[in-house]
Design a protein around this motif. Structure first.
Motif, PDB file in Angstrom:
ATOM      1  N   PRO A  72      19.849 -22.008  30.169  1.00 28.38           N
ATOM      2  CA  PRO A  72      20.295 -22.578  31.452  1.00 28.38           C
ATOM      3  C   PRO A  72      19.119 -23.111  32.266  1.00 28.38           C
ATOM      4  N   LEU A  73      17.973 -22.414  32.230  1.00 32.07           N
ATOM      5  CA  LEU A  73      16.818 -22.875  33.004  1.00 32.07           C
ATOM      6  C   LEU A  73      16.360 -24.252  32.539  1.00 32.07           C
ATOM      7  N   MET A  74      16.337 -24.461  31.219  1.00 30.08           N
ATOM      8  CA  MET A  74      15.894 -25.756  30.710  1.00 30.08           C
ATOM      9  C   MET A  74      16.950 -26.833  30.917  1.00 30.08           C
ATOM     10  N   GLN A  75      18.215 -26.444  30.807  1.00 31.28           N
ATOM     11  CA  GLN A  75      19.269 -27.420  31.067  1.00 31.28           C
ATOM     12  C   GLN A  75      19.171 -27.926  32.511  1.00 31.28           C
ATOM     13  N   ALA A  76      18.813 -27.012  33.412  1.00 30.93           N
ATOM     14  CA  ALA A  76      18.651 -27.414  34.820  1.00 30.93           C
ATOM     15  C   ALA A  76      17.467 -28.375  34.956  1.00 30.93           C
ATOM     16  N   VAL A  77      16.382 -28.089  34.218  1.00 25.53           N
ATOM     17  CA  VAL A  77      15.222 -28.983  34.241  1.00 25.53           C
ATOM     18  C   VAL A  77      15.639 -30.386  33.765  1.00 25.53           C
ATOM     19  N   PHE A  78      16.401 -30.417  32.662  1.00 26.35           N
ATOM     20  CA  PHE A  78      16.824 -31.715  32.123  1.00 26.35           C
ATOM     21  C   PHE A  78      17.641 -32.509  33.148  1.00 26.35           C
ATOM     22  N   ARG A  79      18.556 -31.797  33.808  1.00 21.89           N
ATOM     23  CA  ARG A  79      19.391 -32.494  34.805  1.00 21.89           C
ATOM     24  C   ARG A  79      18.533 -33.074  35.914  1.00 21.89           C
ATOM     25  N   LYS A  80      17.540 -32.281  36.333  1.00 22.42           N
ATOM     26  CA  LYS A  80      16.679 -32.738  37.415  1.00 22.42           C
ATOM     27  C   LYS A  80      15.876 -33.957  36.972  1.00 22.42           C
ATOM     28  N   VAL A  81      15.322 -33.874  35.773  1.00 19.96           N
ATOM     29  CA  VAL A  81      14.509 -34.988  35.269  1.00 19.96           C
ATOM     30  C   VAL A  81      15.353 -36.257  35.167  1.00 19.96           C
ATOM     31  N   GLU A  82      16.589 -36.081  34.745  1.00 17.58           N
ATOM     32  CA  GLU A  82      17.464 -37.240  34.623  1.00 17.58           C
ATOM     33  C   GLU A  82      17.638 -37.927  35.970  1.00 17.58           C
ATOM     34  N   LYS A  83      17.828 -37.097  37.010  1.00 18.68           N
ATOM     35  CA  LYS A  83      18.036 -37.660  38.347  1.00 18.68           C
ATOM     36  C   LYS A  83      16.803 -38.373  38.869  1.00 18.68           C
ATOM     37  N   ILE A  84      15.633 -37.757  38.694  1.00 19.34           N
ATOM     38  CA  ILE A  84      14.437 -38.340  39.316  1.00 19.34           C
ATOM     39  C   ILE A  84      13.864 -39.492  38.515  1.00 19.34           C
ATOM     40  N   SER A  85      14.262 -39.597  37.250  1.00 22.21           N
ATOM     41  CA  SER A  85      13.652 -40.625  36.412  1.00 22.21           C
ATOM     42  C   SER A  85      13.920 -42.031  36.934  1.00 22.21           C
ATOM     43  N   ALA A  86      15.127 -42.232  37.420  1.00 21.36           N
ATOM     44  CA  ALA A  86      15.518 -43.583  37.845  1.00 21.36           C
ATOM     45  C   ALA A  86      14.742 -44.052  39.069  1.00 21.36           C
ATOM     46  N   THR A  87      14.133 -43.131  39.797  1.00 20.09           N
ATOM     47  CA  THR A  87      13.470 -43.479  41.048  1.00 20.09           C
ATOM     48  C   THR A  87      11.979 -43.689  40.832  1.00 20.09           C
ATOM     49  N   ASP A  88      11.288 -43.939  41.967  1.00 15.71           N
ATOM     50  CA  ASP A  88       9.835 -44.091  41.902  1.00 15.71           C
ATOM     51  C   ASP A  88       9.134 -42.898  42.560  1.00 15.71           C
ATOM     52  N   ILE A  89       9.887 -41.830  42.803  1.00 22.85           N
ATOM     53  CA  ILE A  89       9.336 -40.686  43.536  1.00 22.85           C
ATOM     54  C   ILE A  89       8.207 -40.029  42.750  1.00 22.85           C
ATOM     55  N   SER A  90       7.226 -39.499  43.498  1.00 18.55           N
ATOM     56  CA  SER A  90       6.161 -38.724  42.857  1.00 18.55           C
ATOM     57  C   SER A  90       6.716 -37.372  42.456  1.00 18.55           C
ATOM     58  N   VAL A  91       6.307 -36.923  41.265  1.00 16.69           N
ATOM     59  CA  VAL A  91       6.809 -35.652  40.761  1.00 16.69           C
ATOM     60  C   VAL A  91       5.632 -34.753  40.411  1.00 16.69           C
ATOM     61  N   LEU A  92       5.695 -33.515  40.876  1.00 19.63           N
ATOM     62  CA  LEU A  92       4.693 -32.528  40.486  1.00 19.63           C
ATOM     63  C   LEU A  92       5.327 -31.595  39.459  1.00 19.63           C
ATOM     64  N   ILE A  93       4.710 -31.566  38.291  1.00 18.13           N
ATOM     65  CA  ILE A  93       5.244 -30.733  37.206  1.00 18.13           C
ATOM     66  C   ILE A  93       4.384 -29.481  37.107  1.00 18.13           C
ATOM     67  N   THR A  94       5.011 -28.326  37.277  1.00 16.08           N
ATOM     68  CA  THR A  94       4.245 -27.082  37.235  1.00 16.08           C
ATOM     69  C   THR A  94       4.741 -26.189  36.111  1.00 16.08           C
ATOM     70  N   GLY A  95       3.900 -25.272  35.706  1.00 18.48           N
ATOM     71  CA  GLY A  95       4.281 -24.336  34.652  1.00 18.48           C
ATOM     72  C   GLY A  95       3.042 -23.820  33.963  1.00 18.48           C
ATOM     73  N   GLU A  96       3.192 -22.681  33.306  1.00 15.05           N
ATOM     74  CA  GLU A  96       2.068 -22.076  32.599  1.00 15.05           C
ATOM     75  C   GLU A  96       1.583 -23.020  31.502  1.00 15.05           C
ATOM     76  N   THR A  97       0.433 -22.696  30.968  1.00 15.67           N
ATOM     77  CA  THR A  97      -0.117 -23.566  29.939  1.00 15.67           C
ATOM     78  C   THR A  97       0.785 -23.595  28.702  1.00 15.67           C
ATOM     79  N   GLY A  98       0.930 -24.792  28.133  1.00 15.69           N
ATOM     80  CA  GLY A  98       1.725 -24.935  26.915  1.00 15.69           C
ATOM     81  C   GLY A  98       3.224 -24.840  27.116  1.00 15.69           C
ATOM     82  N   THR A  99       3.717 -25.121  28.309  1.00 15.61           N
ATOM     83  CA  THR A  99       5.163 -25.035  28.522  1.00 15.61           C
ATOM     84  C   THR A  99       5.836 -26.397  28.427  1.00 15.61           C
ATOM     85  N   GLY A 100       5.049 -27.439  28.166  1.00 19.23           N
ATOM     86  CA  GLY A 100       5.658 -28.754  27.944  1.00 19.23           C
ATOM     87  C   GLY A 100       5.542 -29.709  29.123  1.00 19.23           C
TER      88      GLY A 100
END
Ligand code: ATP
Ligand code: MG
Length: 447
Positions: free
Chosen positions: A142-170
């Motif tokens: 569910p956590l990754m599915q939520a990430v996918f949904r979010k990425v889908e929404k923001i992709s169409a825009t020009d908004i700046s995105v900060l991607i956070t996560g431990e090393t090697g999380t993609g």
């Protein structure tokens, strides 16, 4: 009484027989199906058993030989050879030949059926994987599915995105996916790793320089900002950016204008900014190592990648995905993980996250001696599955342990234990005898 349903039939001319049922004697076939033994009929119309059969009369059958195709006792088809004019056509030696042929044919048919099953299985697995794949990113949790949904929404825009996560999380994978799904997809995707470039060169890397701007600047050179024009600039490891450069970076992002080192002429750029970090930038801000204004400029939307340990079954799904990907790439014969390896992968806590998983899988594919990867190949401890018992033994073991447990709870009181378990006290007594336990213990001593 049973209806015959012929799925495929061929004649000697290798034609498919469309209406096979009407050309075969169903009573003879029924007998072979029932007995799973070959049948030879020499003169059907005069045969005690079959003469009265409607199909025999109707087809004017005289000689028939029919043998079952068996796969470990399971009937998977039969061979039926019939003739309507010659009597006594088939003898015991015909049967011998046909039986050998039938056993070969059974093998081939059984294999074909198995292959078909495997193909269907494989296809189903593939479809499931497709369903949980987001570009190159695999995630069913569910956590990754939520990430996918979010990425889908923001992709169409020009908004700046900060991607956070431990090393090697993609994080880098996500950045590429945002770009690939954005209107800038066909345009450049430029990465700069802010942690990997010496501080004194970073400004020139970002904005470019003119010839003679510093020792070694032998020619004009464009920076990553110019290279990313009309596309996406990915600022990886943004937490490593020296604080002095952060002001210049902020200005460039805000005004969409850059100056090469040693130059005063402005250049306008049209870029989308993505940034990633495994540091907690709030802490860096508190410690004065990161500018708050830059943080807010980059972090319009944040995509937080959960560590693998919070992604449940994903670790196995990703492991299988990586295995098939690298097995194909290295042209290796490796087929999958052993059950022990799967459990070990699931249980291991992956400090280096997916990159470490990926490295171990690559290594295992190359070094593994068999077609199945075991825990050792992955450098994980095996012995994670309990010894496999037959179901009967497992039930037995459970029952023994359970009775012992309830006995212990009841301080060894057999009557109470029997009542709790809803069994006859003799069952508990027999159990204790088998266990070699205290047979002389007083019955119901603490009642
Ligand atoms: N969900 C996933 N499915 C499949 N592969 C993945 C997934 N996540 C990461 N990977 C793979 O794991 C490796 C590490 O991913 P990536 O480089 O994007 O991580 P990162 O967060 O940028 O790591 P770092 O902080 O070390 O830079 C890559 O090879 C990537 O292909
Ligand atoms: Mg990275």
């Amino acid at each position: 009484g049973e209806e015959l349903d012929v799925k495929v039939a061929r004649n000697l001319n290798r034609e498919n027989i469309a209406d096979a049922v009407t050309q075969l004697s169903d009573s003879i076939i029924a007998k072979v199906v029932r007995t799973r033994k070959p049948v030879i009929v020499s003169d059907a119309l005069r045969d005690d058993e079959f003469a009265s059969s409607k199909s025999v009369i109707h087809l004017k059958v005289s000689s028939v030989i029919c043998v079952p195709l068996l796969d470990r006792g399971r009937l998977i088809g039969l061979i039926y050879v019939g003739n309507d004019s010659i009597r006594d056509l088939f003898q015991q030696d015909t049967l011998r030949v046909l039986s050998i042929f039938a056993s070969q044919a059974s093998l081939i048919v059984a294999n074909a059926l198995l292959m078909n099953e495997l193909r269907i299985d494989n296809k189903r697995l593939h479809e499931r994987l497709e369903q949980y794949r987001f570009g190159e990113i695999v995630g069913t949790s569910p956590l990754m599915q939520a990430v996918f949904r979010k990425v889908e929404k923001i992709s169409a825009t020009d908004i700046s995105v900060l991607i956070t996560g431990e090393t090697g999380t993609g994080k880098e994978l996500i950045a590429r996916e945002v770009h690939n799904r954005s209107p800038r997809a066909g345009k450049p995707f430029i990465t700069i790793n802010c942690g990997a470039i010496p501080e004194n060169l970073l400004e020139s890397e970002l904005f470019g320089h003119v010839k003679g701007a510093f020792t070694g600047a032998v020619a004009n050179k464009q920076g990553k900002f110019q290279a990313a024009d009309t596309g996406t600039l990915f600022l990886d490891e943004i937490g490593e950016m020296p604080i002095e450069l952060q002001v210049k970076l902020l200005r460039a992002i805000q005004e969409k204008v850059v100056y090469r080192v040693g130059d005063t002429r402005p250049e306008t750029v049209d870029i989308r900014i993505l940034a990633a970090t495994n540091r907690e930038l709030e802490k860096e801000i508190a410690n004065g190592r990161f500018r708050e204004d830059l943080y807010y400029r980059l972090n319009v939307v944040q995509v937080e990648l959960p560590p693998l340990r919070l992604r449940g079954e994903d670790v196995l799904v990703i492991a299988r995905y990586l295995l098939s990907r690298y097995a194909r790439e290295y042209d290796a014969k490796v087929k999958g993980f052993s059950p022990n390896a799967a459990v070990a992968i699931r249980k291991h806590n992956w400090p280096g996250n997916i990159r470490e998983l990926e490295n171990r899988i690559k290594k295992a594919i190359v070094l593994c001696e068999s077609s199945v990867i075991g825990p050792d190949d992955l450098g994980l401890t095996g012995d994670v599955l309990p010894q496999i018992l037959t179901l009967a033994d497992a039930k037995d073991k459970f029952q023994r342990d359970y009775i012992n447990e309830v006995l212990a709870l009841n301080n060894g009181n057999r009557t109470k234990t029997a009542r709790d378990l809803g069994v006859d006290p003799r069952t508990v007594f027999r159990h204790l005898e088998k266990e070699g336990g205290e047979p002389g213990e007083a019955e119901g001593s603490s009642m």
